[in-house]
Structure formats: structure tokens, C-alpha cells
Design a protein around this motif. Structure first.
Motif, PDB file in Angstrom:
ATOM      1  N   GLY A 365       0.803  -1.228   0.000  1.00 21.78           N
ATOM      2  CA  GLY A 365       0.000   0.000   0.000  1.00 21.78           C
ATOM      3  C   GLY A 365       0.827   1.266   0.000  1.00 21.78           C
ATOM      4  O   GLY A 365       0.289   2.373   0.086  1.00 21.78           O
ATOM      5  N   ASN A 366       2.158   1.115  -0.096  1.00 28.81           N
ATOM      6  CA  ASN A 366       3.073   2.233  -0.247  1.00 28.81           C
ATOM      7  C   ASN A 366       3.026   3.221   0.914  1.00 28.81           C
ATOM      8  O   ASN A 366       2.760   2.826   2.041  1.00 28.81           O
ATOM      9  N   VAL A 367       3.289   4.500   0.641  1.00 30.39           N
ATOM     10  CA  VAL A 367       3.427   5.503   1.702  1.00 30.39           C
ATOM     11  C   VAL A 367       2.129   5.641   2.492  1.00 30.39           C
ATOM     12  O   VAL A 367       2.144   5.845   3.705  1.00 30.39           O
ATOM     13  N   ARG A 368       0.995   5.507   1.817  1.00 30.08           N
ATOM     14  CA  ARG A 368      -0.298   5.609   2.515  1.00 30.08           C
ATOM     15  C   ARG A 368      -0.428   4.509   3.567  1.00 30.08           C
ATOM     16  O   ARG A 368      -0.891   4.756   4.683  1.00 30.08           O
ATOM     17  N   GLU A 369      -0.008   3.287   3.220  1.00 29.08           N
ATOM     18  CA  GLU A 369      -0.063   2.184   4.181  1.00 29.08           C
ATOM     19  C   GLU A 369       0.885   2.443   5.346  1.00 29.08           C
ATOM     20  O   GLU A 369       0.543   2.202   6.510  1.00 29.08           O
ATOM     21  N   LEU A 370       2.086   2.943   5.046  1.00 31.14           N
ATOM     22  CA  LEU A 370       3.045   3.256   6.103  1.00 31.14           C
ATOM     23  C   LEU A 370       2.462   4.283   7.070  1.00 31.14           C
ATOM     24  O   LEU A 370       2.597   4.149   8.298  1.00 31.14           O
ATOM     25  N   GLU A 371       1.803   5.299   6.531  1.00 26.47           N
ATOM     26  CA  GLU A 371       1.221   6.334   7.398  1.00 26.47           C
ATOM     27  C   GLU A 371       0.124   5.751   8.284  1.00 26.47           C
ATOM     28  O   GLU A 371       0.037   6.070   9.477  1.00 26.47           O
ATOM     29  N   ASN A 372      -0.717   4.901   7.730  1.00 26.50           N
ATOM     30  CA  ASN A 372      -1.771   4.263   8.522  1.00 26.50           C
ATOM     31  C   ASN A 372      -1.183   3.388   9.628  1.00 26.50           C
ATOM     32  O   ASN A 372      -1.662   3.396  10.771  1.00 26.50           O
ATOM     33  N   VAL A 373      -0.130   2.629   9.298  1.00 26.71           N
ATOM     34  CA  VAL A 373       0.527   1.775  10.285  1.00 26.71           C
ATOM     35  C   VAL A 373       1.140   2.617  11.400  1.00 26.71           C
ATOM     36  O   VAL A 373       1.034   2.283  12.586  1.00 26.71           O
ATOM     37  N   LEU A 374       1.788   3.725  11.036  1.00 27.39           N
ATOM     38  CA  LEU A 374       2.419   4.587  12.037  1.00 27.39           C
ATOM     39  C   LEU A 374       1.389   5.184  12.993  1.00 27.39           C
ATOM     40  O   LEU A 374       1.605   5.231  14.216  1.00 27.39           O
ATOM     41  N   GLN A 375       0.252   5.619  12.457  1.00 30.83           N
ATOM     42  CA  GLN A 375      -0.788   6.196  13.322  1.00 30.83           C
ATOM     43  C   GLN A 375      -1.302   5.150  14.307  1.00 30.83           C
ATOM     44  O   GLN A 375      -1.471   5.441  15.496  1.00 30.83           O
ATOM     45  N   ARG A 376      -1.548   3.941  13.794  1.00 31.36           N
ATOM     46  CA  ARG A 376      -2.035   2.873  14.675  1.00 31.36           C
ATOM     47  C   ARG A 376      -0.992   2.568  15.752  1.00 31.36           C
ATOM     48  O   ARG A 376      -1.321   2.426  16.933  1.00 31.36           O
ATOM     49  N   SER A 377       0.261   2.491  15.350  1.00 31.17           N
ATOM     50  CA  SER A 377       1.331   2.131  16.285  1.00 31.17           C
ATOM     51  C   SER A 377       1.562   3.230  17.318  1.00 31.17           C
ATOM     52  O   SER A 377       1.897   2.943  18.471  1.00 31.17           O
ATOM     53  N   MET A 378       1.373   4.491  16.910  1.00 34.02           N
ATOM     54  CA  MET A 378       1.513   5.607  17.854  1.00 34.02           C
ATOM     55  C   MET A 378       0.449   5.524  18.949  1.00 34.02           C
ATOM     56  O   MET A 378       0.704   5.802  20.120  1.00 34.02           O
ATOM     57  N   VAL A 379      -0.749   5.130  18.554  1.00 36.01           N
ATOM     58  CA  VAL A 379      -1.836   4.973  19.532  1.00 36.01           C
ATOM     59  C   VAL A 379      -1.557   3.794  20.454  1.00 36.01           C
ATOM     60  O   VAL A 379      -1.825   3.845  21.665  1.00 36.01           O
ATOM     61  N   MET A 380      -0.989   2.717  19.914  1.00 35.18           N
ATOM     62  CA  MET A 380      -0.725   1.509  20.693  1.00 35.18           C
ATOM     63  C   MET A 380       0.470   1.658  21.632  1.00 35.18           C
ATOM     64  O   MET A 380       0.559   0.974  22.652  1.00 35.18           O
ATOM     65  N   ALA A 381       1.409   2.545  21.284  1.00 35.12           N
ATOM     66  CA  ALA A 381       2.643   2.670  22.067  1.00 35.12           C
ATOM     67  C   ALA A 381       2.344   3.139  23.492  1.00 35.12           C
ATOM     68  O   ALA A 381       1.594   4.094  23.703  1.00 35.12           O
ATOM     69  N   SER A 382       2.941   2.461  24.468  1.00 39.53           N
ATOM     70  CA  SER A 382       2.731   2.836  25.873  1.00 39.53           C
ATOM     71  C   SER A 382       3.776   3.835  26.352  1.00 39.53           C
ATOM     72  O   SER A 382       3.588   4.504  27.370  1.00 39.53           O
ATOM     73  N   GLY A 383       4.880   3.949  25.618  1.00 40.53           N
ATOM     74  CA  GLY A 383       5.932   4.882  25.997  1.00 40.53           C
ATOM     75  C   GLY A 383       6.173   5.900  24.904  1.00 40.53           C
ATOM     76  O   GLY A 383       5.304   6.166  24.060  1.00 40.53           O
ATOM     77  N   THR A 384       7.370   6.465  24.904  1.00 42.43           N
ATOM     78  CA  THR A 384       7.696   7.488  23.913  1.00 42.43           C
ATOM     79  C   THR A 384       8.312   6.894  22.658  1.00 42.43           C
ATOM     80  O   THR A 384       8.601   7.628  21.711  1.00 42.43           O
ATOM     81  N   LEU A 385       8.545   5.574  22.655  1.00 44.51           N
ATOM     82  CA  LEU A 385       9.086   4.902  21.484  1.00 44.51           C
ATOM     83  C   LEU A 385       8.117   3.835  20.989  1.00 44.51           C
ATOM     84  O   LEU A 385       7.488   3.135  21.793  1.00 44.51           O
ATOM     85  N   ILE A 386       7.999   3.717  19.684  1.00 51.18           N
ATOM     86  CA  ILE A 386       7.215   2.630  19.096  1.00 51.18           C
ATOM     87  C   ILE A 386       8.077   1.372  19.108  1.00 51.18           C
ATOM     88  O   ILE A 386       9.184   1.363  18.548  1.00 51.18           O
ATOM     89  N   GLU A 387       7.584   0.335  19.760  1.00 55.30           N
ATOM     90  CA  GLU A 387       8.328  -0.916  19.856  1.00 55.30           C
ATOM     91  C   GLU A 387       7.788  -1.933  18.853  1.00 55.30           C
ATOM     92  O   GLU A 387       6.713  -1.742  18.255  1.00 55.30           O
ATOM     93  N   LEU A 388       8.530  -3.009  18.682  1.00 52.46           N
ATOM     94  CA  LEU A 388       8.130  -4.047  17.733  1.00 52.46           C
ATOM     95  C   LEU A 388       6.730  -4.556  18.045  1.00 52.46           C
ATOM     96  O   LEU A 388       5.924  -4.775  17.135  1.00 52.46           O
ATOM     97  N   SER A 389       6.405  -4.714  19.325  1.00 53.47           N
ATOM     98  CA  SER A 389       5.093  -5.248  19.718  1.00 53.47           C
ATOM     99  C   SER A 389       3.950  -4.285  19.408  1.00 53.47           C
ATOM    100  O   SER A 389       2.778  -4.682  19.416  1.00 53.47           O
ATOM    101  N   ASP A 390       4.267  -3.000  19.152  1.00 52.82           N
ATOM    102  CA  ASP A 390       3.230  -2.017  18.820  1.00 52.82           C
ATOM    103  C   ASP A 390       2.832  -2.085  17.351  1.00 52.82           C
ATOM    104  O   ASP A 390       1.806  -1.517  16.959  1.00 52.82           O
TER     105      ASP A 390
END
Length: 484
Positions: A365-390
Motif C-alpha cells: 500500500g506504499n506511503v499511505r499504508e506506512l502512514e496508517n501503520v504509524l498512526q495505529r502504532s503511535m496509539v498503541m505505544a505505551s511509551g515514547t518509542l514505538i516498539e516491535l510489539s506495537d
């Protein structure tokens, strides 16, 4: 607040079918120092606004043909910030209020007080001057930004930037190609806002999102009564873009019947509304985009060859994300900075394991997919860094497969083996089994210094079976010479 004398003399258009009203307003406004043009009908008023830069329009509601409300709507489509004053006969207050909802600045009931009219006109022009100043500021900011919204430093993207620098200085048709999600509309916006047309409209149309029976009307407009449901005159996207640029996204999905009319627009620079009797001249730059291979569609007769060559004057190809993976880290940093305020987060970055996983993923899904994944992972992250589990499971899997040495490209397999579900499962398993069998035999041969009997014993197979598999996988260079 007084009008800034550094600006040109304000230009006012008066549209009213009463001779006495036109004469009165023209004389009064001229005494105020304004440049005044008058007309007696809505159609003429709209054409004058389309062809000239008026600062203010005084518009009567009741006029023959195209009435004031239709004219107001049409004007607002091509000049969204134009200040319009409405004049209505006494007792039409509801109509005047409706005009205000449609974007009119103010209204007057006939007969009106001239002193009040002077004051309101002056205030309206002050508002228009303010809007012009804001537009000029936005234009300067856009020029400063250049291509800042298009992120990348890979060789592939450097070539795109180099081409865009030349594109923006030439007012010719541009065809942007690339897979879905690569950012074709961002490129189209950059082409427009860095060109000499930057202060004029940028109108975007997704040709694949509009039903076929409505696309012609949406692009070229229609006249009142031209078909069932045409209750008023509709200004098409080409007219709305006059003076600026029109972006035709997914042009490859345009029906063949409409492609012929599109070709005429590109050749003659004029459009004809559905039900219209005369063509309308338009001054536009056409920027088209597609995720299809138009050359192949031409061969299949699903896209007109003459239209293809009209569009493909200056092609710009946007590479898919999988071919510029070195851009992923800076894309991730940019997206985190953009979405932190909107999501109310304070994410500072991504762990090495997570960025490795992002780099290993194929990104269909290219850059659009990357942006969607990043937003989801930012919400899932419990700290200030996105981890593999996020990260989503399918992206975590990309790193796990790489760690296990089963990255498709690294094994000589089709790079989309794990994501392309057009390949039957049995065929995928057969390919994987052969790859692993070859690797296991190779490691066993290396462990036994190429001795085939020892290798066969270690693998639990007959020496003849080992010989056949070595022939199949061309591994004789790794074994000792056969002595029998």
C-alpha cells in the motif's frame, strides 16, 4: 479601518435587471472612487466574474434567465472568497437569508438607503482586502515550502525532485504514474503551487470515484433542465479551475465515451456543458494521474491512443516504497512529527527492532499504508518509542521471517510470495520446500566437507537419493568427486 491605498482601485460588478437601479448604483459607487461594471442578467454576471477579478459583486435576486441565487452559487464555485451583496424586493427576507447561508456577505431590501449601502460596501471591500492579504501570505508560504510535503532522499526520489524542478517552470500537461498510495496527488499539488498558476484554483477530480453517468456533468457542467433532476445550472470542474490547474486522478478509469470529449478539451481548450448551446473557453493546466499502465490499455483498446499522447507530454513516475526503502526512516520521523499533535501523543521515535521490521516489510500500500501503520502504532505505544510489539502482526512477521533467513528476496523467491494470494498455497509450499531442502543439503555437505556418504547418513537418506537431489539443485561443486 481604511482601505490601503497601495492596492488597485476596487472593482465592483452590479447585476440588476432594472435600468434605474443599475444607473443609481453605478453613479454612487463611482463617486466613491470605485471602478464599476454593470450588467442586466445573471449569465452575463457569471461570465464577467469568470473572466475578471472583481473585488465585490452587487447582485439582484430576481433576474430573467439565471436568477440571483443560481448566479451566486455559480460564482462561489469559481471564486470561493468573492464578496457578494444581495439586493431583493421588499418582502423577500427569507430568500435573502437563504442567500446569506449560501455565502453572501449581506443583503438589502428595495428600496435601500444609499448611505447604508456605502458603509456596507466599504466594509465588504475591507474584508476582501483582508482575504487577499491572507491568500498572498499562503501563496508565499507555499512557495517557501517547495516540495517539503514530498519526503525522500533516496536516489529514486532525487530523480523525481530533479524532474519536478523542471516541470513547475513549464506550463504543459503532466502525467503522473505510480502505484496507489505513492503520493501522486501531493506531486500534483506541488506542480500547481510552484507554478505561475499558484494563485488560481487547484481543482481535484477522482475519475474512478464518480459514477459514469454523473462524470460528464461533474467535469463539464450542465444547463438547467438539460436532464431529469437538473434543477439549476451547474458549473463543471473545468470551469471552476479556469486560470488554474485541474487534477484528474485515476484518468485510466475514465469511460471511453468521455475520453473523446476530454480529448477535445485538451485540443481546443473549451468545454460544453450538458445541454449547453455554445462552448466555453477555459485556460487551465491539466495534471493527470493513474496507477494503470496506460500504454498497455492503449494496446487493449480500453484507452484512446490520441488521448494518451495528449496527456503524456511530460511523464513523472513516482517509485513504490519497496524500491526506496532507504526513505522509510525519514518518512517515519516526518509522520510521527505530523501526527503527534493530532493524536495527542508524545512519540519520540521507533526502536531499532521496529524500524528493522518496517524496513523488511514489502509495503503493497506504499506511503499511505506506512502512514496508517504509524498512526495505529503511535496509539498503541505505551511509551515514547514505538516498539516491535506495537506494530501490526503482519509487519512483525516480516522481521521474524528475515531473522529466520526466509526473506523471499533473500531466498531467490518472488518478493511477494508471502503477500500475493494469487499464487496457490500448494505452489507456495512447493517452492518453500525446495528452497529449504536445498539449504539443508548444502549445510550438511559443508558440515561433512563434501563427503556424500557421510552427508546421506546425516540426512537419513540413501546415497543415490542424495546424488539425485544434488543434480536437481546443481550442488556438485560442494561434494567430492564420485568414485564409482
Amino acid at each position: 479601518m481604511s482601505l490601503d491605498t497601495t492596492y488597485d482601485i476596487p472593482r465592483i460588478l452590479v447585476a440588476d435587471d432594472e435600468d434605474s437601479i443599475r444607473f443609481l448604483l453605478r453613479e454612487v459607487m463611482r463617486r466613491e472612487g470605485y471602478d464599476v461594471t454593470v450588467t442586466d442578467n445573471g449569465e452575463s454576471a457569471f461570465q464577467l466574474v469568470r473572466e475578471n477579478n472583481f473585488d465585490l459583486v452587487i447582485l439582484d435576486v430576481r433576474m430573467p434567465g439565471m436568477d440571483g441565487m443560481e448566479t451566486l452559487k455559480a460564482m462561489r464555485k469559481i471564486r470561493p472568497h468573492l464578496v457578494v451583496l444581495i439586493i431583493t424586493a421588499h418582502g423577500n427576507r427569507e430568500l435573502a437569508v437563504d442567500a446569506m447561508r449560501q455565502g453572501a456577505y449581506d443583503y438589502f431590501n428595495k428600496p435601500f438607503e444609499l448611505d447604508e449601502m456605502r458603509i456596507v460596501v466599504r466594509r465588504a471591500l475591507e474584508k476582501q482586502q483582508f482575504l487577499d492579504q491572507v491568500a498572498n501570505l499562503e501563496s508565499r508560504l507555499q512557495r517557501r515550502a517547495r516540495f517539503d510535503r514530498i519526503i525522500g532522499q533516496s536516489d529514486a526520489m532525487r530523480q523525481v525532485f530533479s524532474l519536478l524542478e523542471r516541470v513547475v517552470t513549464n506550463d504543459i500537461t503532466v502525467l503522473i504514474t505510480g502505484e496507489s498510495g505513492t503520493g501522486k496527488e501531493l506531486v500534483a499539488q506541488a506542480v500547481h503551487y510552484q507554478s505561475s498558476r499558484r494563485d488560481k484554483p487547484f481543482v481535484s477530480v477522482n475519475c474512478a470515484a464518480i459514477p459514469e453517468n454523473l462524470l460528464e456533468s461533474e467535469l463539464f457542467g450542465h444547463e438547467k433542465g438539460s436532464f431529469t433532476g437538473a434543477i439549476g445550472t451547474h458549473v463543471g470542474k473545468f470551469e471552476a479551475a479556469n486560470g488554474g490547474s485541474i487534477f484528474l486522478d485515476e484518468i485510466g478509469d475514465m469511460p471511453l465515451a468521455l475520453q473523446a470529449k476530454m480529448l477535445r478539451v485538451l485540443q481546443e481548450r473549451e468545454v460544453s456543458r450538458v445541454g449547453g448551446k455554445k462552448p466555453i473557453r477555459v485556460d487551465i493546466r491539466v495534471i493527470a494521474a493513474t496507477n494503470r499502465e496506460l500504454a498497455e490499455d492503449v494496446e487493449k483498446k480500453s484507452f484512446r491512443e490520441d488521448l494518451y499522447y495528449r496527456l503524456n507530454v511530460l511523464p513523472v513516475h513516482i517509485p513504490p516504497l519497496r524500491k526506496r526503502k532507504s526513505d522509510i526512516p525519514i518518512l517515519v520521523e516526518h509522520m510521527i512529527n505530523v501526527h503527534n499533535p493530532r493524536l495527542g501523543r508524545n512519540v519520540r521515535g521507533v526502536t531499532p527492532e521496529a524500524i528493522e521490521s518496517l524496513m523488511n516489510y514489502r509495503w503493497p500500500g506504499n506511503v499511505r499504508e506506512l502512514e496508517n501503520v504509524l498512526q495505529r502504532s503511535m496509539v498503541m505505544a505505551s511509551g515514547t518509542l514505538i516498539e516491535l510489539s506495537d506494530l501490526p502482526p503482519n509487519i512483525q512477521e516480516a522481521r521474524e521471517l528475515a531473522d529466520a533467513g526466509v526473506s523471499p528476496s533473500g531466498l531467490g523467491l518472488p518478493p511477494d510470495l508471502f503477500t500475493n494470494f494469487d499464487i496457490p498455497l500448494a505452489e507456495k509450499m512447493e517452492q518453500l520446500a525446495e528452497v529449504f531442502e536445498k539449504k539443508i543439503i548444502l549445510h550438511a555437505l559443508q558440515r561433512n566437507n563434501g563427503h556424500r556418504q557421510a552427508t546421506a547418513d546425516m540426512l537419513g537418506i540413501a546415497r543415490k537419493s542424495l546424488h539425485n537431489k544434488m543434480a536437481k539443485y546443481e550442488l556438485f561443486d560442494y561434494g567430492e568427486a564420485d568414485v564409482s
